[in-house]
Design an enzyme around this catalytic site. Structure first.
Site, PDB file in Angstrom:
ATOM      1  N   ASN A   1       8.040   8.325   4.065  1.00 15.22           N
ATOM      2  CA  ASN A   1       7.998   7.277   3.043  1.00 15.22           C
ATOM      3  C   ASN A   1       7.334   7.742   1.753  1.00 15.22           C
ATOM      4  O   ASN A   1       6.220   8.279   1.773  1.00 15.22           O
ATOM      5  CB  ASN A   1       7.191   6.080   3.563  1.00 15.22           C
ATOM      6  CG  ASN A   1       7.932   5.286   4.615  1.00 15.22           C
ATOM      7  OD1 ASN A   1       8.964   5.707   5.111  1.00 15.22           O
ATOM      8  ND2 ASN A   1       7.401   4.129   4.943  1.00 15.22           N
TER       9      ASN A   1
ATOM     10  N   ASP B   1      10.804  -2.577   3.674  1.00 20.53           N
ATOM     11  CA  ASP B   1       9.512  -1.978   4.021  1.00 20.53           C
ATOM     12  C   ASP B   1       8.505  -3.091   4.352  1.00 20.53           C
ATOM     13  O   ASP B   1       8.719  -4.254   3.956  1.00 20.53           O
ATOM     14  CB  ASP B   1       9.046  -1.151   2.804  1.00 20.53           C
ATOM     15  CG  ASP B   1       7.990  -0.115   3.146  1.00 20.53           C
ATOM     16  OD1 ASP B   1       7.861   0.239   4.329  1.00 20.53           O
ATOM     17  OD2 ASP B   1       7.301   0.350   2.211  1.00 20.53           O
ATOM     18  N   HIS B   2       7.423  -2.751   5.041  1.00 13.82           N
ATOM     19  CA  HIS B   2       6.330  -3.672   5.412  1.00 13.82           C
ATOM     20  C   HIS B   2       6.575  -5.147   5.130  1.00 13.82           C
ATOM     21  O   HIS B   2       6.223  -5.659   4.060  1.00 13.82           O
ATOM     22  CB  HIS B   2       5.059  -3.287   4.648  1.00 13.82           C
ATOM     23  CG  HIS B   2       4.529  -1.960   5.035  1.00 13.82           C
ATOM     24  ND1 HIS B   2       3.817  -1.747   6.200  1.00 13.82           N
ATOM     25  CD2 HIS B   2       4.612  -0.761   4.423  1.00 13.82           C
ATOM     26  CE1 HIS B   2       3.476  -0.475   6.272  1.00 13.82           C
ATOM     27  NE2 HIS B   2       3.948   0.154   5.219  1.00 13.82           N
TER      28      HIS B   2
HETATM   29  P1  13P Z   1       3.009   6.227  -0.802  1.00 11.46           P
HETATM   30  O1  13P Z   1       2.899   5.071  -1.755  1.00 11.46           O
HETATM   31  O2  13P Z   1       1.708   6.865  -0.536  1.00 11.46           O
HETATM   32  O3  13P Z   1       4.050   7.183  -1.214  1.00 11.46           O
HETATM   33  O4  13P Z   1       3.457   5.605   0.613  1.00 11.46           O
HETATM   34  C1  13P Z   1       4.701   4.987   0.717  1.00 11.46           C
HETATM   35  C2  13P Z   1       4.850   4.210   1.966  1.00 11.46           C
HETATM   36  O5  13P Z   1       4.339   4.573   3.005  1.00 11.46           O
HETATM   37  C3  13P Z   1       5.658   2.985   1.898  1.00 11.46           C
HETATM   38  O6  13P Z   1       5.614   2.237   3.071  1.00 11.46           O
END
Ligand code: 13P
Length: 286
Positions: free
Chosen positions: A229, A82-83
């Site tokens: 997500n 992720d990111h």
């Molecule tokens: P939340 O933490 O709001 O569930 O979002 C998760 C997310 O977008 C991870 O990239």
């Protein structure tokens, strides 16, 4: 059905208009619980790791856990970073075997983000891996990445140009969504998803899933949000179920770690299964 590519999971979900939960795990217990929920629900699932989780658990150990836990698994699963604004860590994860990455160049000018995303896509392809891209930061700080200030949304032509020139597999637009807990029901620009998908049929990643309503999920998934997500919901479930169990243990003066693990894993499984049901992915394995 073994570990498959991100593309295989999201392309089918996009075609059939259901959502696949992409759940950020934080350790072995949560990875195992989310995978177990997917098996129990006959649902595909995307296991996500934040940069922070990769650094705290350690890349090699995290991947060894993934390999062991998914050996012989019977539902489609993949491992996603992720990111990640850090190109070195991103390359390390691809080399190790992550199936996909979100290159987070959202703090750069779009032209530089585009240039670097082209490189990341080429690098990922050399490992048979896939790439999610974004041009606007999703509001909110998650695992030390991001900002609470809402980013300026780019125009549709800018978004389409980015999608076309980079060749990304999944696109994550800002639509009024945010990481973390919503203080009020979010006002989401669902039309932006439809506009992007109508011009360029690419699976959309919906960030900030924790706290959205069933109606919002249904609507956004029907418009093309194939990857949904969830991170904060897991953190809350994990911490609160630990807390409740430990308070009870204190009352009873009984201290048995395996009972704690079992209880917390059950709570995380329930949370994951609930999201799979809400996104319409139950029974979609195979
Ligand atoms: P939340 O933490 O709001 O569930 O979002 C998760 C997310 O977008 C991870 O990239």
């Amino acid at each position: 059905m073994p570990v498959v590519s991100l593309k295989e999971i999201v392309d089918r979900a996009f075609r059939e208009r259901y959502g696949v939960a992409a759940i950020n795990v934080v350790n072995d217990l949560t990875m195992d619980a989310v995978l177990s929920a997917a098996v129990e629900q006959r649902s595909p699932v995307i296991i996500q790791t934040s940069v922070k989780t990769v650094r705290t658990v350690g890349l090699d150990l995290l991947f060894a856990m993934w390999r062991e836990m998914t050996a012989g698994i019977e539902v489609p699963v993949c491992l996603h970073l992720d990111h990640c604004p850090d190109r070195v860590l991103l390359s390390d994860c691809l080399r190790k075997g992550w199936n996909s990455v979100l290159f987070d160049g959202s703090r750069m000018p779009v032209s530089e983000n585009l240039r670097q995303t082209v490189d990341v896509v080429a690098e990922a392809r050399s490992y048979g891996a896939h790439v999610e891209g974004e041009i606007e930061a999703i509001t909110g700080v998650e695992d030390d990445i991001g900002s609470d200030e809402e980013a300026q949304r780019e125009s549709l032509p800018v978004a389409l140009d980015f999608i076309r020139k980079t060749g990304i597999d999944v696109f994550a637009p800002a639509i009024g969504n945010a990481h973390g807990v919503y203080r009020a029901e979010p006002q989401l620009d669902a039309q932006r998803v439809s506009d992007i998908v109508a011009a360029e049929p690419i699976p959309i990643a919906l960030h900030g899933g924790t706290g959205m309503t069933d109606a919002q999920f249904r609507d956004l998934i029907s418009r093309g949000c194939a990857k949904v997500n969830i991170s904060t919901a897991l953190k809350i479930t994990y911490m609160k179920s630990n807390l409740a169990f430990l308070r009870d243990a204190e009352q009873r003066d009984t201290w048995d770690p395996p009972s704690l693990f079992k209880d917390v894993a059950g709570a995380v499984m329930d949370m994951a299964a609930e999201h799979m049901r809400r996104f319409g992915s139950v029974g979609k394995a195979g």
